[in-house]
Design a protein around this motif. Structure first.
Motif, PDB file in Angstrom:
ATOM      1  N   ILE A  77      41.526   2.482  56.025  1.00  0.00           N
ATOM      2  CA  ILE A  77      42.614   2.165  56.946  1.00  0.00           C
ATOM      3  C   ILE A  77      43.943   2.574  56.311  1.00  0.00           C
ATOM      4  N   ASP A  92      48.352   2.522  56.309  1.00  0.00           N
ATOM      5  CA  ASP A  92      49.394   1.511  56.535  1.00  0.00           C
ATOM      6  C   ASP A  92      49.672   1.355  58.025  1.00  0.00           C
ATOM      7  N   ARG A 135      46.897  -0.696  59.473  1.00  0.00           N
ATOM      8  CA  ARG A 135      47.060  -2.125  59.158  1.00  0.00           C
ATOM      9  C   ARG A 135      48.123  -2.759  60.061  1.00  0.00           C
ATOM     10  N   GLY A 195      47.408  -5.705  62.737  1.00  0.00           N
ATOM     11  CA  GLY A 195      48.154  -6.962  62.702  1.00  0.00           C
ATOM     12  C   GLY A 195      48.799  -7.278  64.041  1.00  0.00           C
TER      13      GLY A 195
END
Length: 93
Positions: free
Chosen positions: A41, A43, A46, A50
């Protein structure tokens, strides 16, 4: 990955291709087998994950607050604890 997700290899490959195109994952060959790819994954992935988790959590929290009585919310919390214990037990196997 396909086996763990319970989908076909083709379906998993299509999903990875889409995630790559969106910059949400990156791939690299493992040091021991160049025929395969490791998926990592990014950034951006992520951050997207989120955001999507927060959105789902917010919708669920709103629905629980609006649809369930205080007693039902307590019972739901108890059920979540039981499911977490079952999940942990299954991971041990």
């Amino acid at each position: 990955m396909a086996h763990r997700r319970g989908v076909t290899h083709q379906s998993a490959a299509k999903t990875v291709k889409e995630l790559l195109a969106d910059g949400l994952v990156r791939t690299e060959p493992p040091p021991t087998d160049g025929r395969k790819l490791l998926v990592h994954i990014t950034d951006a992935g992520r951050a997207r994950l989120g955001t999507e988790r927060d959105q789902r959590s917010g919708r669920l929290d709103t629905a629980i607050g609006g649809a369930l009585s205080p007693d039902e919310r307590r019972r739901l919390r108890d059920g979540v604890d039981l499911l977490a214990r079952l999940n942990a037990h299954l991971k041990e196997k």
